[in-house]
Design an enzyme around this catalytic site. Structure first.
Site, PDB file in Angstrom:
ATOM      1  N   TYR A  61       0.824  -1.215   0.000  1.00 35.95           N
ATOM      2  CA  TYR A  61       0.000   0.000   0.000  1.00 35.95           C
ATOM      3  C   TYR A  61       0.855   1.262   0.000  1.00 35.95           C
ATOM      4  O   TYR A  61       0.436   2.297  -0.512  1.00 35.95           O
ATOM      5  CB  TYR A  61      -1.018  -0.025   1.150  1.00 35.95           C
ATOM      6  CG  TYR A  61      -2.139  -0.993   0.830  1.00 35.95           C
ATOM      7  CD1 TYR A  61      -3.117  -0.665  -0.104  1.00 35.95           C
ATOM      8  CD2 TYR A  61      -2.167  -2.263   1.392  1.00 35.95           C
ATOM      9  CE1 TYR A  61      -4.112  -1.565  -0.451  1.00 35.95           C
ATOM     10  CE2 TYR A  61      -3.165  -3.176   1.053  1.00 35.95           C
ATOM     11  CZ  TYR A  61      -4.135  -2.815   0.127  1.00 35.95           C
ATOM     12  OH  TYR A  61      -5.113  -3.708  -0.233  1.00 35.95           O
ATOM     13  N   ASN A  97     -12.797   2.454  -6.139  1.00 38.99           N
ATOM     14  CA  ASN A  97     -11.388   2.834  -6.141  1.00 38.99           C
ATOM     15  C   ASN A  97     -10.979   3.384  -4.787  1.00 38.99           C
ATOM     16  O   ASN A  97     -11.764   4.028  -4.099  1.00 38.99           O
ATOM     17  CB  ASN A  97     -11.110   3.870  -7.224  1.00 38.99           C
ATOM     18  CG  ASN A  97     -11.318   3.294  -8.604  1.00 38.99           C
ATOM     19  OD1 ASN A  97     -11.398   2.077  -8.756  1.00 38.99           O
ATOM     20  ND2 ASN A  97     -11.408   4.149  -9.606  1.00 38.99           N
ATOM     21  N   ASP A  99      -8.035   5.205  -4.654  1.00 35.14           N
ATOM     22  CA  ASP A  99      -7.270   6.431  -4.929  1.00 35.14           C
ATOM     23  C   ASP A  99      -8.167   7.649  -4.721  1.00 35.14           C
ATOM     24  O   ASP A  99      -9.376   7.527  -4.547  1.00 35.14           O
ATOM     25  CB  ASP A  99      -6.668   6.386  -6.347  1.00 35.14           C
ATOM     26  CG  ASP A  99      -7.731   6.445  -7.436  1.00 35.14           C
ATOM     27  OD1 ASP A  99      -8.559   7.379  -7.425  1.00 35.14           O
ATOM     28  OD2 ASP A  99      -7.736   5.550  -8.311  1.00 35.14           O
ATOM     29  N   HIS A 114     -14.776   0.752  -0.800  1.00 33.44           N
ATOM     30  CA  HIS A 114     -13.662  -0.138  -0.461  1.00 33.44           C
ATOM     31  C   HIS A 114     -12.547   0.581   0.290  1.00 33.44           C
ATOM     32  O   HIS A 114     -11.408   0.111   0.323  1.00 33.44           O
ATOM     33  CB  HIS A 114     -13.110  -0.807  -1.730  1.00 33.44           C
ATOM     34  CG  HIS A 114     -14.065  -1.806  -2.331  1.00 33.44           C
ATOM     35  ND1 HIS A 114     -13.988  -2.227  -3.638  1.00 33.44           N
ATOM     36  CD2 HIS A 114     -15.124  -2.457  -1.787  1.00 33.44           C
ATOM     37  CE1 HIS A 114     -14.965  -3.106  -3.865  1.00 33.44           C
ATOM     38  NE2 HIS A 114     -15.666  -3.255  -2.771  1.00 33.44           N
ATOM     39  N   CYS A 122      -6.706   2.073  13.244  1.00 35.44           N
ATOM     40  CA  CYS A 122      -6.206   1.032  14.149  1.00 35.44           C
ATOM     41  C   CYS A 122      -6.707  -0.319  13.681  1.00 35.44           C
ATOM     42  O   CYS A 122      -7.844  -0.444  13.237  1.00 35.44           O
ATOM     43  CB  CYS A 122      -6.705   1.335  15.559  1.00 35.44           C
ATOM     44  SG  CYS A 122      -6.343   0.016  16.744  1.00 35.44           S
TER      45      CYS A 122
END
Ligand code: NAD
Ligand code: ZN
Length: 245
Positions: A61, A97, A99, A114, A122
């Site tokens: 990521y 997405n 982004d 998503h 956390c």
């Protein structure tokens, strides 16, 4: 194709997938080799992967964060922001997405079902944590974490994880999404393979009276459920497509 007219009493629901960001240089998920940017999904985008090797997940990521920072919104993102300008509250965007290119193009009435690449939380927060829940919510974060030791910690002791919905986890904002679909009269689905659920089912949730249009260079897996399929790139098809009354 001829323009899609949205009359004064009509509402547009848009679902976007990785294909919308393809023309910005961000790879889609199912490129031919079945890998996502060279990784198997099971190694980087599942709770099991996180339990096994959190640093590997974060390296993946972190790399996605680097690439998304460099990318710019394309004509498809801009066209959707223009539709929102013209339609106001009669427009709603749900993106798969992670982004931030929709926001950077000006979209505001949107949800990221998503999760978001530039947010973290956390590992003990969120749905499904039961008695172990940590109350700290997601926060903006564009840090890069490359090693186990570098992973930031929450006050509760939990590790900070990406605010991403992994395979096997519950998508976000589903109540809002269901409500918006129920009210819509036109559904536009752009750049998604129709293979990830529940998003692939949205087209089925829309009533039979709803105009259901798919836009992308190839037919999606759920093509049968659409009333129209427009083959082409999002950045070429979307600008000027909608005609608002
Ligand atoms: P997918 O990779 O399964 O499908 C991408 C679709 O986009 C394909 O059907 C392809 O034909 C189409 N496409 C390719 N170029 C296009 C273009 N120029 N215009 C329009 N369509 C184009 O993607 P998905 O269905 O969104 O599922 C992937 C999952 O992976 C999502 O849950 C998402 O969260 C995640 N993901 C996100 C990003 C991102 O945020 N940019 C990128 C990759 C994967
Ligand atoms: Zn915590």
């Amino acid at each position: 194709m001829e323009r899609i007219r949205i009359g004064p009493e009509q509402r547009l629901f848009v679902l976007t997938g990785a294909g919308v960001s393809a023309e910005s240089g961000l790879k889609t998920f199912r490129d031919q080799d079945g890998l996502w940017e060279g990784s198997r999904v099971e190694d980087v985008a599942t709770p099991e992967a996180w339990a096994r090797d959190a640093a590997r997940v974060w390296r993946f990521y972190s790399q996605r964060r680097r690439e998304a920072r460099k990318a710019e919104p394309n004509a498809a993102h801009r066209a959707l922001a223009d539709m929102e300008q013209a339609l106001g509250e009669r427009f709603f965007l749900c993106t798969q997405n992670v982004d931030d290119l929709h926001e950077r193009a000006g979209s505001r009435r949107l949800v990221h079902m998503h999760g978001e690449l530039f947010a973290s939380r956390c590992e003990f927060s969120g749905a499904g944590m039961g008695a172990f829940a940590c109350s700290r919510g997601p926060f903006q974060d564009d840090s890069l974490y490359e090693t186990e030791a570098a992973i930031a910690r929450c006050a509760c002791g939990g590790r900070i994880r990406p605010h991403i919905v992994w395979f096997g986890e519950m998508p976000l904002k589903m109540n809002r999404i269901e409500r918006e679909i129920a009210q819509s009269t036109t559904m536009l689905v752009v750049g998604t393979s129709g293979a990830v659920y529940p998003a692939a089912n949205f087209v089925h949730w829309a009533g039979a009276h709803v105009r259901r249009i798919y836009i992308g260079p190839e037919e999606p897996g759920n093509a049968d459920a659409f009333s129209e399929i427009v083959l082409g790139k999002a950045g070429e098809v979307l600008p000027g497509l909608v005609d608002v009354d």
